[in-house]
Design an enzyme around this catalytic site. Structure first.
Site, mmCIF file in Angstrom:
data_model
loop_
_atom_site.group_PDB
_atom_site.id
_atom_site.type_symbol
_atom_site.label_atom_id
_atom_site.label_comp_id
_atom_site.label_asym_id
_atom_site.label_seq_id
_atom_site.Cartn_x
_atom_site.Cartn_y
_atom_site.Cartn_z
ATOM 1 N N ARG A 59 0.840 -1.205 0.000
ATOM 2 C CA ARG A 59 0.000 0.000 0.000
ATOM 3 C C ARG A 59 0.877 1.259 0.000
ATOM 4 N NH1 ARG A 59 -4.197 -0.218 4.594
ATOM 5 N NH2 ARG A 59 -5.077 1.545 3.433
ATOM 6 N N VAL A 93 -5.042 6.752 5.339
ATOM 7 C CA VAL A 93 -3.618 6.729 5.696
ATOM 8 C C VAL A 93 -2.749 7.194 4.519
ATOM 9 C CG1 VAL A 93 -3.886 4.996 7.514
ATOM 10 C CG2 VAL A 93 -3.559 4.238 5.139
ATOM 11 N N HIS A 109 -6.334 7.692 11.821
ATOM 12 C CA HIS A 109 -5.944 6.275 11.711
ATOM 13 C C HIS A 109 -4.473 6.115 11.314
ATOM 14 C CE1 HIS A 109 -10.409 5.035 10.976
ATOM 15 N NE2 HIS A 109 -10.165 5.302 12.219
ATOM 16 N N SER A 177 -18.259 4.975 4.610
ATOM 17 C CA SER A 177 -19.443 4.110 4.740
ATOM 18 C C SER A 177 -20.114 4.248 6.099
ATOM 19 C CB SER A 177 -19.024 2.646 4.540
ATOM 20 O OG SER A 177 -18.052 2.294 5.535
ATOM 21 N N ASN A 201 -21.467 11.371 -0.644
ATOM 22 C CA ASN A 201 -21.010 9.984 -0.782
ATOM 23 C C ASN A 201 -21.633 9.350 -2.024
ATOM 24 O OD1 ASN A 201 -19.266 8.356 0.929
ATOM 25 N ND2 ASN A 201 -20.958 6.905 0.994
ATOM 26 N N LEU A 202 -20.965 8.320 -2.529
ATOM 27 C CA LEU A 202 -21.477 7.644 -3.734
ATOM 28 C C LEU A 202 -22.868 7.084 -3.462
ATOM 29 C CD1 LEU A 202 -20.371 7.070 -6.564
ATOM 30 C CD2 LEU A 202 -19.525 4.862 -5.715
ATOM 31 N N ALA A 219 -17.163 11.888 -5.483
ATOM 32 C CA ALA A 219 -16.541 12.947 -4.676
ATOM 33 C C ALA A 219 -15.934 14.023 -5.570
ATOM 34 C CB ALA A 219 -15.466 12.332 -3.775
HETATM 35 N N1 APR Z 1 -16.926 9.208 -4.435
HETATM 36 C C1 APR Z 1 -17.641 9.267 -3.269
HETATM 37 N N2 APR Z 1 -17.823 8.195 -2.432
HETATM 38 C C2 APR Z 1 -17.284 7.026 -2.823
HETATM 39 C C3 APR Z 1 -16.552 6.878 -4.038
HETATM 40 C C4 APR Z 1 -16.380 8.046 -4.851
HETATM 41 N N3 APR Z 1 -15.696 8.009 -5.991
HETATM 42 N N4 APR Z 1 -16.145 5.566 -4.144
HETATM 43 C C5 APR Z 1 -16.622 4.930 -3.041
HETATM 44 N N5 APR Z 1 -17.316 5.803 -2.261
HETATM 45 C C6 APR Z 1 -17.956 5.545 -0.959
HETATM 46 C C7 APR Z 1 -18.609 4.166 -0.861
HETATM 47 O O1 APR Z 1 -19.947 4.220 -1.273
HETATM 48 C C8 APR Z 1 -18.484 3.861 0.639
HETATM 49 O O2 APR Z 1 -19.629 4.351 1.343
HETATM 50 O O3 APR Z 1 -16.923 5.549 0.014
HETATM 51 C C9 APR Z 1 -17.262 4.668 1.086
HETATM 52 C C10 APR Z 1 -16.018 3.824 1.405
HETATM 53 O O4 APR Z 1 -16.320 3.056 2.535
HETATM 54 P P1 APR Z 1 -15.236 2.052 3.181
HETATM 55 O O5 APR Z 1 -14.616 1.246 2.109
HETATM 56 O O6 APR Z 1 -15.931 1.353 4.294
HETATM 57 O O7 APR Z 1 -14.096 3.025 3.740
HETATM 58 P P2 APR Z 1 -14.100 3.938 5.055
HETATM 59 O O8 APR Z 1 -15.470 4.392 5.407
HETATM 60 O O9 APR Z 1 -13.064 4.965 4.871
HETATM 61 O O10 APR Z 1 -13.601 2.872 6.165
HETATM 62 C C11 APR Z 1 -13.449 3.326 7.495
HETATM 63 O O11 APR Z 1 -12.485 1.236 8.142
HETATM 64 O O12 APR Z 1 -11.223 -0.491 7.438
HETATM 65 C C12 APR Z 1 -11.230 0.597 8.263
HETATM 66 O O13 APR Z 1 -9.429 1.900 9.084
HETATM 67 C C13 APR Z 1 -10.147 1.596 7.925
HETATM 68 O O14 APR Z 1 -10.283 3.999 7.801
HETATM 69 C C14 APR Z 1 -10.938 2.809 7.454
HETATM 70 C C15 APR Z 1 -12.276 2.646 8.147
#
Ligand code: APR
Length: 233
Positions: A59, A93, A109, A177, A201-202, A219
């Site tokens: 990563r 990160v 994080h 999410s 958010n998407l 985004a």
């Molecule tokens: N534009 C806007 N939103 C987007 C896009 C985009 N291009 N692509 C994806 N998404 C949204 C998805 O719909 C989802 O709701 O971003 C979100 C990503 O969610 P996760 O994959 O769960 O990531 P995150 O919320 O950052 O996770 C939180 O979980 O695994 C741990 O420590 C890790 O910081 C992380 C934490």
């Protein structure tokens, strides 16, 4: 929104998706490719440090090959032009907020481009690998780990985050999410202190119910629009 002075922005993996960085829970995301227990817990690290180091080495290498996108750039513009308080609290990160020029950023994080010594607790900027167990530049011990917060560990600078939430007039969540606490609870904290709340958010996140307003889309489209409107007053 003329009565807005203090803003807290929470970002998640979705803001970096269009830069080519995998999110965690979307289709084909990191948590489909790896077991959380193996690569993102202190227990997993104790069990198989080589597996964990290689996961973060990959990563760390990948993030240095991508660039900030229009959403990061829009937040950097807001940071440069907003005269009130602004804190960009990121769960990410990667260093894309900073590479876009944002300064008022807090990594709750941790950061991929930082190594933490488990022996002397010093932090070191790190762009190379850790699986080959390099010595800590400070104490010389081979005790460097990724400077990221694993499940079961305390996120960084929580006091500073809660202070900003208490003072916020506006709380905006971008690309997350809402699946992971304590970040997933910030919208309710901010509401309790009287802030307006906006989700970009998407798709609707798990905590979408708690937002005054929720906009769905990419985004790279939603964030520049929101920032332009805010700065236009
Ligand atoms: N534009 C806007 N939103 C987007 C896009 C985009 N291009 N692509 C994806 N998404 C949204 C998805 O719909 C989802 O709701 O971003 C979100 C990503 O969610 P996760 O994959 O769960 O990531 P995150 O919320 O950052 O996770 C939180 O979980 O695994 C741990 O420590 C890790 O910081 C992380 C934490």
């Amino acid at each position: 929104m003329t009565d807005i002075r203090n803003i807290v922005v929470l970002t998640g993996a979705g803001i970096s998706a269009e830069s080519g960085i995998d999110t965690f829970r979307d289709a084909g995301g990191l948590w489909e490719q790896h077991r959380v227990e193996d690569v993102a817990t202190p227990e997993g690290f104790a069990r198989d440090p080589d597996l964990v180091q290689r996961f973060y080495d990959a990563r760390r290498e990948a993030v240095q090959k991508v660039k900030p996108n229009a959403a990061h750039e829009a937040l950097a513009r807001l940071d440069a032009e907003w005269e009130g308080d602004l804190l960009i609290v990121t769960q990410n990160v990667d260093d894309l907020h900073e590479r876009a020029g944002a300064k008022r950023v807090l990594h709750m994080h941790g950061e991929l481009l930082s190594a933490l010594c488990s022996a002397c607790e010093a932090r070191h900027s790190w762009s190379d690998t850790l699986f080959d167990q390099p010595a800590c530049p400070g104490c010389g011990e081979q005790a460097l780990r990724p400077d990221v917060v694993w499940f079961g560990e305390m996120p960084y600078e929580m006091e500073r985050i809660y202070t900003a939430l208490r003072r916020a007039d506006l709380f905006v969540s971008i690309g997350t999410s809402g699946a992971v606490y304590p970040a997933a609870g910030f919208v309710r904290d901010a509401r309790e202190y009287g802030a307006r709340t906006l989700e970009l958010n998407l798709e609707r996140g798990e905590g979408s119910y708690w937002f005054d307003e929720s906009r769905q889309g990419l985004a790279s489209h939603l964030v520049p629009d929101w920032v332009a409107n805010l700065l236009a007053g």
